[in-house]
Scaffold this motif. Structure first.
Motif, PDB file in Angstrom:
ATOM      1  N   ALA A 324       0.844  -1.195   0.000  1.00 17.54           N
ATOM      2  CA  ALA A 324       0.000   0.000   0.000  1.00 17.54           C
ATOM      3  C   ALA A 324       0.879   1.244   0.000  1.00 17.54           C
ATOM      4  O   ALA A 324       2.050   1.196   0.407  1.00 17.54           O
ATOM      5  N   PRO A 325       0.341   2.380  -0.434  1.00 16.51           N
ATOM      6  CA  PRO A 325       1.106   3.636  -0.397  1.00 16.51           C
ATOM      7  C   PRO A 325       1.411   4.035   1.044  1.00 16.51           C
ATOM      8  O   PRO A 325       0.726   3.620   1.988  1.00 16.51           O
ATOM      9  N   ASP A 326       2.427   4.845   1.216  1.00 16.29           N
ATOM     10  CA  ASP A 326       2.795   5.329   2.547  1.00 16.29           C
ATOM     11  C   ASP A 326       1.609   6.024   3.207  1.00 16.29           C
ATOM     12  O   ASP A 326       0.877   6.794   2.571  1.00 16.29           O
ATOM     13  N   GLY A 327       1.442   5.754   4.488  1.00 13.27           N
ATOM     14  CA  GLY A 327       0.412   6.425   5.264  1.00 13.27           C
ATOM     15  C   GLY A 327      -0.951   5.786   5.187  1.00 13.27           C
ATOM     16  O   GLY A 327      -1.887   6.225   5.873  1.00 13.27           O
ATOM     17  N   LYS A 328      -1.109   4.744   4.396  1.00 14.42           N
ATOM     18  CA  LYS A 328      -2.409   4.103   4.239  1.00 14.42           C
ATOM     19  C   LYS A 328      -2.433   2.731   4.902  1.00 14.42           C
ATOM     20  O   LYS A 328      -1.503   1.931   4.752  1.00 14.42           O
ATOM     21  N   ALA A 329      -3.496   2.475   5.641  1.00 13.37           N
ATOM     22  CA  ALA A 329      -3.741   1.121   6.137  1.00 13.37           C
ATOM     23  C   ALA A 329      -4.420   0.330   5.027  1.00 13.37           C
ATOM     24  O   ALA A 329      -5.158   0.884   4.205  1.00 13.37           O
ATOM     25  N   LEU A 330      -4.176  -0.977   5.004  1.00 15.21           N
ATOM     26  CA  LEU A 330      -4.698  -1.816   3.931  1.00 15.21           C
ATOM     27  C   LEU A 330      -5.538  -2.948   4.506  1.00 15.21           C
ATOM     28  O   LEU A 330      -5.074  -3.683   5.378  1.00 15.21           O
ATOM     29  N   LEU A 331      -6.742  -3.097   4.008  1.00  9.98           N
ATOM     30  CA  LEU A 331      -7.588  -4.230   4.335  1.00  9.98           C
ATOM     31  C   LEU A 331      -7.579  -5.191   3.154  1.00  9.98           C
ATOM     32  O   LEU A 331      -7.954  -4.824   2.035  1.00  9.98           O
ATOM     33  N   VAL A 332      -7.118  -6.420   3.407  1.00  8.67           N
ATOM     34  CA  VAL A 332      -7.152  -7.472   2.390  1.00  8.67           C
ATOM     35  C   VAL A 332      -8.431  -8.265   2.633  1.00  8.67           C
ATOM     36  O   VAL A 332      -8.566  -8.958   3.636  1.00  8.67           O
ATOM     37  N   LEU A 333      -9.379  -8.151   1.710  1.00  5.01           N
ATOM     38  CA  LEU A 333     -10.730  -8.663   1.911  1.00  5.01           C
ATOM     39  C   LEU A 333     -11.034  -9.733   0.873  1.00  5.01           C
ATOM     40  O   LEU A 333     -10.762  -9.543  -0.318  1.00  5.01           O
ATOM     41  N   GLY A 334     -11.586 -10.869   1.303  1.00 11.04           N
ATOM     42  CA  GLY A 334     -11.890 -11.926   0.351  1.00 11.04           C
ATOM     43  C   GLY A 334     -13.048 -12.795   0.795  1.00 11.04           C
ATOM     44  O   GLY A 334     -13.326 -12.945   1.990  1.00 11.04           O
ATOM     45  N   PHE A 335     -13.730 -13.372  -0.185  1.00 15.06           N
ATOM     46  CA  PHE A 335     -14.799 -14.343   0.042  1.00 15.06           C
ATOM     47  C   PHE A 335     -14.548 -15.552  -0.842  1.00 15.06           C
ATOM     48  O   PHE A 335     -13.961 -15.435  -1.915  1.00 15.06           O
ATOM     49  N   GLU A 336     -14.990 -16.727  -0.393  1.00 16.73           N
ATOM     50  CA  GLU A 336     -14.879 -17.926  -1.213  1.00 16.73           C
ATOM     51  C   GLU A 336     -16.039 -18.854  -0.902  1.00 16.73           C
ATOM     52  O   GLU A 336     -16.600 -18.838   0.195  1.00 16.73           O
ATOM     53  N   SER A 337     -16.406 -19.670  -1.896  1.00 15.96           N
ATOM     54  CA  SER A 337     -17.506 -20.613  -1.717  1.00 15.96           C
ATOM     55  C   SER A 337     -17.372 -21.742  -2.732  1.00 15.96           C
ATOM     56  O   SER A 337     -16.909 -21.528  -3.857  1.00 15.96           O
ATOM     57  N   ALA A 338     -17.780 -22.919  -2.332  1.00 12.06           N
ATOM     58  CA  ALA A 338     -17.864 -24.051  -3.258  1.00 12.06           C
ATOM     59  C   ALA A 338     -19.248 -24.142  -3.876  1.00 12.06           C
ATOM     60  O   ALA A 338     -19.485 -24.984  -4.751  1.00 12.06           O
ATOM     61  N   ASP A 339     -20.151 -23.248  -3.452  1.00 12.50           N
ATOM     62  CA  ASP A 339     -21.558 -23.412  -3.828  1.00 12.50           C
ATOM     63  C   ASP A 339     -22.139 -22.268  -4.651  1.00 12.50           C
ATOM     64  O   ASP A 339     -22.922 -22.507  -5.567  1.00 12.50           O
ATOM     65  N   HIS A 340     -21.769 -21.022  -4.351  1.00 16.32           N
ATOM     66  CA  HIS A 340     -22.505 -19.914  -4.949  1.00 16.32           C
ATOM     67  C   HIS A 340     -21.591 -18.739  -5.289  1.00 16.32           C
ATOM     68  O   HIS A 340     -20.509 -18.590  -4.732  1.00 16.32           O
ATOM     69  N   GLU A 341     -22.094 -17.910  -6.210  1.00 18.48           N
ATOM     70  CA  GLU A 341     -21.366 -16.696  -6.560  1.00 18.48           C
ATOM     71  C   GLU A 341     -21.414 -15.708  -5.397  1.00 18.48           C
ATOM     72  O   GLU A 341     -22.306 -15.747  -4.550  1.00 18.48           O
ATOM     73  N   LEU A 342     -20.428 -14.797  -5.378  1.00 22.26           N
ATOM     74  CA  LEU A 342     -20.194 -13.990  -4.177  1.00 22.26           C
ATOM     75  C   LEU A 342     -20.294 -12.490  -4.409  1.00 22.26           C
ATOM     76  O   LEU A 342     -19.993 -11.705  -3.518  1.00 22.26           O
ATOM     77  N   GLY A 343     -20.726 -12.103  -5.581  1.00 24.26           N
ATOM     78  CA  GLY A 343     -20.813 -10.679  -5.879  1.00 24.26           C
ATOM     79  C   GLY A 343     -21.606  -9.885  -4.864  1.00 24.26           C
ATOM     80  O   GLY A 343     -21.147  -8.835  -4.387  1.00 24.26           O
ATOM     81  N   PRO A 344     -22.799 -10.326  -4.455  1.00 23.05           N
ATOM     82  CA  PRO A 344     -23.576  -9.561  -3.477  1.00 23.05           C
ATOM     83  C   PRO A 344     -22.875  -9.438  -2.123  1.00 23.05           C
ATOM     84  O   PRO A 344     -22.977  -8.405  -1.463  1.00 23.05           O
ATOM     85  N   TRP A 345     -22.170 -10.491  -1.702  1.00 25.62           N
ATOM     86  CA  TRP A 345     -21.439 -10.448  -0.437  1.00 25.62           C
ATOM     87  C   TRP A 345     -20.337  -9.382  -0.496  1.00 25.62           C
ATOM     88  O   TRP A 345     -20.200  -8.578   0.419  1.00 25.62           O
ATOM     89  N   MET A 346     -19.573  -9.386  -1.584  1.00 22.72           N
ATOM     90  CA  MET A 346     -18.496  -8.411  -1.710  1.00 22.72           C
ATOM     91  C   MET A 346     -19.051  -6.997  -1.840  1.00 22.72           C
ATOM     92  O   MET A 346     -18.513  -6.048  -1.245  1.00 22.72           O
ATOM     93  N   ALA A 347     -20.116  -6.835  -2.589  1.00 22.46           N
ATOM     94  CA  ALA A 347     -20.701  -5.502  -2.754  1.00 22.46           C
ATOM     95  C   ALA A 347     -21.120  -4.926  -1.400  1.00 22.46           C
ATOM     96  O   ALA A 347     -20.858  -3.751  -1.103  1.00 22.46           O
ATOM     97  N   ARG A 348     -21.763  -5.733  -0.587  1.00 24.86           N
ATOM     98  CA  ARG A 348     -22.187  -5.247   0.730  1.00 24.86           C
ATOM     99  C   ARG A 348     -20.976  -4.977   1.619  1.00 24.86           C
ATOM    100  O   ARG A 348     -20.960  -3.980   2.365  1.00 24.86           O
ATOM    101  N   ALA A 349     -19.967  -5.827   1.556  1.00 27.15           N
ATOM    102  CA  ALA A 349     -18.766  -5.619   2.368  1.00 27.15           C
ATOM    103  C   ALA A 349     -18.086  -4.300   2.000  1.00 27.15           C
ATOM    104  O   ALA A 349     -17.641  -3.554   2.887  1.00 27.15           O
ATOM    105  N   LEU A 350     -18.009  -3.993   0.726  1.00 36.03           N
ATOM    106  CA  LEU A 350     -17.378  -2.742   0.313  1.00 36.03           C
ATOM    107  C   LEU A 350     -18.207  -1.534   0.741  1.00 36.03           C
ATOM    108  O   LEU A 350     -17.650  -0.467   1.054  1.00 36.03           O
ATOM    109  N   GLU A 351     -19.520  -1.688   0.775  1.00 43.06           N
ATOM    110  CA  GLU A 351     -20.355  -0.602   1.295  1.00 43.06           C
ATOM    111  C   GLU A 351     -20.025  -0.322   2.759  1.00 43.06           C
ATOM    112  O   GLU A 351     -19.924   0.850   3.167  1.00 43.06           O
TER     113      GLU A 351
END
Length: 549
Positions: A324-351
């Motif tokens: 990350a650039p100097d002075g910035k904290a970084l959140l490494v965020l991820g989702f995984e599933s063997a069953d379903h797509e994760l777009g809605p989960w990530m969208a809500r997390a970013l909100e």
């Protein structure tokens, strides 16, 4: 018991002997590390040669019936003397092996192990279970006042049985991370527990130390995957029933999980395994401060979204790893599933991140590599991607590569005269800010103000988080152990005073004993002593760890 052409582990550091960089490469890397950290140049030391290591003579000889599985040569005794803490590396680097095991036993099955334990009890010798030797808390070090036998379980390394209906597998305790994943792959399954020591640590070691894995939420510890455990004690077999859950009194498994070898030697366990993830989403989110990032992480942990990766690096650590650039904290965020797509989960997390000032720096297309398979990490020689490898951006790649390579880099830092240590805890959200600040301050004071102390959140819960600290400073050459004592005491005192636990996933061992004794209720300590006396009346199993015999 001949080693043949088998690759040998480095006796003083991380990895195999054939992975050791050349003298020129070490010097270049050491110079670069000191410059990057802002430390003045220093001479690069060389580790002692194995042939120059002097050991006390063994105090006992194995009986003829066990001679074929026992070793007393210099390499085996040296390799099994220590774990992989900074103080272990420094002592081994300089050839200091004051209390090596007298004998190293390599049982091939439970019958061998039963005979070894009976022999140890007859001789009054200490018996220390040894998996991958990756302990960073003094968990496998012989105490020195008694003869000692290190029991290396890596020959017991098979996936014995798979129950596909229950999605569970019976795995022997000596199986390493890559080894068990390779065998589970034949059944299209994965345990998906990836501690930083994944390449070399074993299932039995993970259970005995309550190891933490790569999941940042939900399945954070090996506890969550244990269905039942089988162990041998000097007084017989300890085996629990396979059950998805039970309310039948205190759990026999819970008593063995985290017992660090003082109650019995774990030989195998039924483990809850998983289908390999097919869908993955990841993003890197920048924050102006660690505190604002922590507020976002708290919201994520309480949202019920259960991200698989939710690691927050403070600005110092994010910049140090180039993530990350100097002075910035970084959140490494991820989702995984063997069953379903994760777009809605990530969208809500970013909100939720945006609500606390976070800005997503990059994000792969929804779904990412939907055919990605989980399993062994590249560092372990597997052909599957690293945990969470699919759909990740450059920042996550930089962070994860630094995570996997850190133990290897530490060897170079030791040669370069750089003090490097990590310690971790867990604390409730209401105390997090004050604890992190105090631990940073007390640690810097113990270093004399010269060095860096960084922090990241490795695991998060609805009621709190697990801060993980990294310390880098110029080493006091020749006095590193005293320097370590001062830093460890300052940080540990601050952690307990701040309401944290002395360890979230590194275990207790001998290094954490003074603070563990203060943390636990005394009636529980008394009950644990009684339990140990019942299964190990001679006190041979790993004495000095958790309790005194």
């Amino acid at each position: 018991m001949a080693t043949g052409t088998r690759r040998r582990r480095k006796f003083w550091g991380w990895g195999f002997e054939d992975q050791q960089p050349s003298r020129e490469e070490v010097e270049a890397a050491a110079a670069g590390a000191r410059e990057h950290l802002g430390f003045t140049p220093a001479e690069v030391e060389r580790p002692v040669e194995l042939d120059d290591v002097e050991l006390p003579a063994p105090r006992l000889d194995p009986p003829a019936s066990l001679a074929h599985i026992c070793r007393t040569d210099r390499y085996e005794r040296v390799l099994h003397s220590y774990g992989k803490a900074y103080r272990d590396l420094v002592r081994a680097f300089r050839g200091r092996f004051d209390n090596p095991p007298d004998v190293v036993a390599h049982p091939a099955d439970e019958a061998d192990l039963e005979r070894v334990l009976a022999w140890c009890e007859e001789e009054g010798a200490v018996a220390i279970p040894f998996g991958g030797g990756t302990s960073v808390v003094g968990g496998v070090e012989p105490p020195g006042d008694r003869s000692a036998v290190s029991i290396d379980l890596k020959a017991m390394d098979r996936v014995v049985e798979v129950d596909r209906d229950s999605r569970a597998a019976l795995i022997q305790a000596g199986a390493t991370g890559p080894g068990l994943e390779e065998q589970l792959r034949e059944h299209d399954l994965t345990l998906r527990h990836f501690p930083q020591s994944f390449e070399y640590s074993t299932l039995g070691g993970w259970i005995a130390t309550r190891a933490g894995g790569h999941y940042a939420t939900l399945h954070t510890h090996i506890d969550d995957f244990v269905e039942s455990i089988r162990a041998l004690t000097p007084r017989g077999l300890w085996e629990s029933r396979r059950l998805p859950g039970s309310g039948a009194g205190p759990s026999p498994d819970r008593l063995l999980i985290g017992s660090e070898g003082i109650l019995g030697v774990i030989t195998e366990a039924w483990m809850r395994v998983q289908d390999a993830p097919r869908f993955k989403e990841s993003a890197a989110v920048l924050f102006d401060s660690f505190d604002s990032g922590a507020q976002a992480v708290r919201a994520l942990s309480q949202s019920g979204l259960h991200p698989s990766n939710c690691r927050l690096l403070d600005p110092a650590e994010a910049a140090l790893t180039g993530a990350a650039p100097d002075g910035k904290a970084l959140l490494v965020l991820g989702f995984e599933s063997a069953d379903h797509e994760l777009g809605p989960w990530m969208a809500r997390a970013l909100e939720l991140c945006e609500d606390h000032g976070g800005a997503a720096r990059e994000r792969e297309a929804p779904g990412g590599d939907r055919t990605a398979r989980g399993g062994a990490s590249p560092a372990a020689g597997g052909d599957r991607p690293a945990p969470g490898a699919a759909s990740r951006g450059p920042s996550e790649t930089a962070w994860r590569n630094a995570f996997l390579q850190a133990p290897y880099l530490r060897d170079t830092l030791v040669a370069a005269g750089i003090f490097v240590e990590t310690f971790e805890t867990a604390v409730t959200w209401d105390r997090l800010h004050e604890l992190v600040g105090t631990v940073r301050e007390r640690t810097r004071e113990a270093l004399g103000g010269d060095g860096r102390v960084t922090c990241r959140l490795t695991h998060v819960y609805p009621d709190g988080a697990a801060p993980y600290f990294t310390v880098l400073a110029p080493a006091r050459r020749g006095d590193e152990l005293a320097q370590w004592d001062e830093v460890k005491a300052a940080a540990s005192d601050a952690i307990l005073a701040g309401g944290g636990t002395i360890t979230h996933h590194h275990a207790v061992g001998r290094d954490h004993r003074p603070w563990y004794d203060r943390q636990r209720p005394e009636p529980f300590a008394a009950a644990l002593r009684v339990a140990k006396a019942a299964v190990d009346p001679a006190g041979i199993l790993n004495p000095g760890v958790l309790i005194d015999p």
